[in-house]
Design a protein around this motif. Sequence first.
Motif, PDB file in Angstrom:
ATOM      1  N   CYS A 132       2.688  -9.808  -1.155  1.00 25.77           N
ATOM      2  CA  CYS A 132       2.421  -9.027  -0.437  1.00 25.77           C
ATOM      3  C   CYS A 132       1.623  -8.593   1.026  1.00 25.77           C
ATOM      4  CB  CYS A 132       0.701  -8.318  -1.408  1.00 25.77           C
ATOM      5  SG  CYS A 132      -0.420  -8.998  -1.648  1.00 25.77           S
ATOM      6  N   ALA A 133       1.599  -7.631   1.522  1.00 29.24           N
ATOM      7  CA  ALA A 133       1.092  -7.556   2.407  1.00 29.24           C
ATOM      8  C   ALA A 133      -0.402  -6.930   2.926  1.00 29.24           C
ATOM      9  CB  ALA A 133       1.821  -6.959   4.083  1.00 29.24           C
ATOM     10  N   VAL A 134      -1.461  -7.600   3.247  1.00 23.19           N
ATOM     11  CA  VAL A 134      -3.046  -6.987   3.763  1.00 23.19           C
ATOM     12  C   VAL A 134      -3.431  -7.945   4.675  1.00 23.19           C
ATOM     13  CG1 VAL A 134      -2.412  -6.069   0.677  1.00 23.19           C
ATOM     14  CG2 VAL A 134      -4.390  -8.683   1.600  1.00 23.19           C
ATOM     15  N   SER A 135      -5.102  -7.135   4.854  1.00 24.84           N
ATOM     16  CA  SER A 135      -5.692  -7.196   6.071  1.00 24.84           C
ATOM     17  C   SER A 135      -6.079  -8.694   5.746  1.00 24.84           C
ATOM     18  CB  SER A 135      -6.370  -6.581   6.141  1.00 24.84           C
ATOM     19  OG  SER A 135      -7.811  -7.271   7.117  1.00 24.84           O
ATOM     20  N   ALA A 137      -6.298  -3.225  -5.489  1.00 25.20           N
ATOM     21  CA  ALA A 137      -4.965  -2.896  -6.721  1.00 25.20           C
ATOM     22  C   ALA A 137      -4.273  -3.886  -6.410  1.00 25.20           C
ATOM     23  CB  ALA A 137      -5.386  -1.299  -6.833  1.00 25.20           C
ATOM     24  N   VAL A 138      -3.396  -3.737  -4.497  1.00 27.44           N
ATOM     25  CA  VAL A 138      -2.501  -4.729  -3.926  1.00 27.44           C
ATOM     26  C   VAL A 138      -2.618  -5.624  -4.869  1.00 27.44           C
ATOM     27  CG1 VAL A 138      -1.003  -5.436  -2.349  1.00 27.44           C
ATOM     28  CG2 VAL A 138      -1.687  -2.974  -3.100  1.00 27.44           C
ATOM     29  N   LEU A 139      -4.200  -6.477  -4.057  1.00 29.62           N
ATOM     30  CA  LEU A 139      -4.146  -7.805  -4.834  1.00 29.62           C
ATOM     31  C   LEU A 139      -4.245  -8.361  -5.748  1.00 29.62           C
ATOM     32  CD1 LEU A 139      -6.716  -8.543  -1.399  1.00 29.62           C
ATOM     33  CD2 LEU A 139      -4.085  -9.422  -2.059  1.00 29.62           C
ATOM     34  N   ASN A 140      -4.674  -7.510  -6.832  1.00 27.81           N
ATOM     35  CA  ASN A 140      -5.020  -7.560  -8.706  1.00 27.81           C
ATOM     36  C   ASN A 140      -3.562  -7.563  -9.068  1.00 27.81           C
ATOM     37  OD1 ASN A 140      -7.773  -8.247  -8.234  1.00 27.81           O
ATOM     38  ND2 ASN A 140      -8.370  -6.312  -8.287  1.00 27.81           N
ATOM     39  N   ALA A 141      -3.099  -6.760  -8.889  1.00 28.92           N
ATOM     40  CA  ALA A 141      -1.672  -6.979  -9.228  1.00 28.92           C
ATOM     41  C   ALA A 141      -0.549  -7.536  -8.721  1.00 28.92           C
ATOM     42  CB  ALA A 141      -0.626  -5.804  -8.967  1.00 28.92           C
ATOM     43  N   MET A 142      -0.659  -8.146  -7.640  1.00 29.18           N
ATOM     44  CA  MET A 142       0.103  -9.381  -7.244  1.00 29.18           C
ATOM     45  C   MET A 142      -0.327 -11.051  -7.268  1.00 29.18           C
ATOM     46  SD  MET A 142       0.096 -12.168  -5.267  1.00 29.18           S
ATOM     47  CE  MET A 142      -1.749 -11.702  -3.595  1.00 29.18           C
ATOM     48  N   MET A 143      -1.413 -10.965  -8.232  1.00 29.48           N
ATOM     49  CA  MET A 143      -1.977 -12.257  -8.724  1.00 29.48           C
ATOM     50  C   MET A 143      -1.388 -12.627  -9.849  1.00 29.48           C
ATOM     51  SD  MET A 143      -5.363 -12.874  -7.682  1.00 29.48           S
ATOM     52  CE  MET A 143      -6.425 -11.329  -8.178  1.00 29.48           C
ATOM     53  N   THR A 144      -0.620 -10.558 -10.460  1.00 28.80           N
ATOM     54  CA  THR A 144      -0.294 -11.289 -12.159  1.00 28.80           C
ATOM     55  C   THR A 144       1.041 -11.069 -12.188  1.00 28.80           C
ATOM     56  OG1 THR A 144      -0.328  -8.683 -11.967  1.00 28.80           O
ATOM     57  CG2 THR A 144      -1.658  -9.708 -12.809  1.00 28.80           C
ATOM     58  N   ARG A 161       0.766  -0.968   0.071  1.00 27.00           N
ATOM     59  CA  ARG A 161      -0.035   0.043  -0.014  1.00 27.00           C
ATOM     60  C   ARG A 161       0.787   1.365   0.058  1.00 27.00           C
ATOM     61  NH1 ARG A 161      -5.028   0.139   2.667  1.00 27.00           N
ATOM     62  NH2 ARG A 161      -5.164   2.163   1.610  1.00 27.00           N
ATOM     63  N   GLU A 162       0.049   2.559  -0.419  1.00 23.68           N
ATOM     64  CA  GLU A 162       1.062   3.528  -0.721  1.00 23.68           C
ATOM     65  C   GLU A 162       1.304   4.661   0.917  1.00 23.68           C
ATOM     66  OE1 GLU A 162      -3.215   5.199   0.629  1.00 23.68           O
ATOM     67  OE2 GLU A 162      -1.668   3.306  -0.841  1.00 23.68           O
ATOM     68  N   ARG A 163       2.376   5.103   0.792  1.00 24.37           N
ATOM     69  CA  ARG A 163       2.305   6.022   2.162  1.00 24.37           C
ATOM     70  C   ARG A 163       1.498   6.676   2.556  1.00 24.37           C
ATOM     71  NH1 ARG A 163       8.527   6.343   2.569  1.00 24.37           N
ATOM     72  NH2 ARG A 163       9.206   5.335   0.073  1.00 24.37           N
ATOM     73  N   ILE A 172      10.866  -3.554  -2.442  1.00 24.29           N
ATOM     74  CA  ILE A 172       9.262  -2.855  -2.931  1.00 24.29           C
ATOM     75  C   ILE A 172       9.733  -2.681  -4.562  1.00 24.29           C
ATOM     76  CG2 ILE A 172       7.649  -1.417  -2.497  1.00 24.29           C
ATOM     77  CD1 ILE A 172       8.751  -1.180   0.674  1.00 24.29           C
ATOM     78  N   ARG A 173       8.225  -3.252  -5.516  1.00 27.13           N
ATOM     79  CA  ARG A 173       9.355  -2.699  -6.600  1.00 27.13           C
ATOM     80  C   ARG A 173       7.464  -2.217  -7.136  1.00 27.13           C
ATOM     81  NH1 ARG A 173      11.755  -6.288  -9.922  1.00 27.13           N
ATOM     82  NH2 ARG A 173      11.149  -4.474 -11.540  1.00 27.13           N
ATOM     83  N   LEU A 174       6.145  -2.456  -6.009  1.00 25.26           N
ATOM     84  CA  LEU A 174       5.067  -1.272  -6.599  1.00 25.26           C
ATOM     85  C   LEU A 174       4.353  -1.100  -5.713  1.00 25.26           C
ATOM     86  CD1 LEU A 174       2.813  -3.163  -9.277  1.00 25.26           C
ATOM     87  CD2 LEU A 174       4.358  -0.793  -9.710  1.00 25.26           C
ATOM     88  N   GLU A 175       3.787   0.772  -5.187  1.00 20.87           N
ATOM     89  CA  GLU A 175       3.341   1.108  -3.990  1.00 20.87           C
ATOM     90  C   GLU A 175       1.629   1.294  -5.072  1.00 20.87           C
ATOM     91  OE1 GLU A 175       5.167   4.147  -2.184  1.00 20.87           O
ATOM     92  OE2 GLU A 175       6.590   2.824  -1.942  1.00 20.87           O
TER      93      GLU A 175
END
Length: 295
Positions: A240-243, A228-235, A193-195, A219-222
């Motif tokens: 990633c780290a999310v709830s 958005a994090v999960l969708n990008a991670m799956m490609t 996630r973003e700052r 860290i390649r993407l924020e």
Amino acid sequence: MTLDQLRVFVTVAQHLNMRRSAEILSLSQPAVSAAIAALENRNNMLLFHRIGRRLELTDVGNAFLPEAQAVLLRIESAQRILSDLSGLHAGTLRLFASQTVATYWLPPHMARFAAEYPQVKLPLGVGNTAQTLAAILSAEAELGFIEGHVDETDIVTRVVGGDRLGLFCGPGHPLANKNAPARQLAEARWILRERGSGTRDHFASSVRELGLDFDDLNIRLELPSNGAVLNAMMTGDFVCAVSDLAAESRLKAGMVCRIKCELPPRKFRMIFHRERYLSRSAQAFVDAIGAQEDQ
């Protein structure tokens, strides 16, 4: 200058689009344009640059915006006080929440409150933890809900719930459903996630328990949302780290896998301004969600 003209100006300044502003205000586009023109003609100053179909605030418009917002906020505060003095739960209770709370925790509480107090409007703004704090400090919202921690002397915090972050990857990733040594996590390619995000801040403060230094992660993407994090991670070959709440549906569908690595739980907090009047509607909402003193 009228209050309606101020409301039109603030809305157009926020969206920089006459058509969208007209939809939000339930006015015709010519009525919105006329209100802006009346303000500009009365004071013989341009509030917006018209560049093709785009709008941009002029220096005068930028200077006028916070003053107009302050007037509207004072009017809204006065209306809340009058509603309270009448003994009625009515009017508008403005909420602002960071994304995980706004998506997974807050909606059921809002629905129950709306059923009990049908005269109270509950507009909800959504951003990250930093944006939620800014909304409370500026009086854009009366109650805020965040996943992070804030150190502001003017802000009161109450614990309202919590969740746990998980580390996730695609089904084909070498770490899928496996224990993850610190070395492999350090070598992984991360999407975060973003700052300003509570999710990012909690992860950054927790990785030392995994034997990692956050600043050394690749860290390649924020990205600005959990989805958005999960969708990008799956490609790709990312981690990633999310709830756990955000990843639950994808996890059940087999679209993502959880890495066997536990991070400490985190708290969801409600925040409000220490010096501002808390309306009866806001106090009723606080009581309904069972907020507790922050430890």
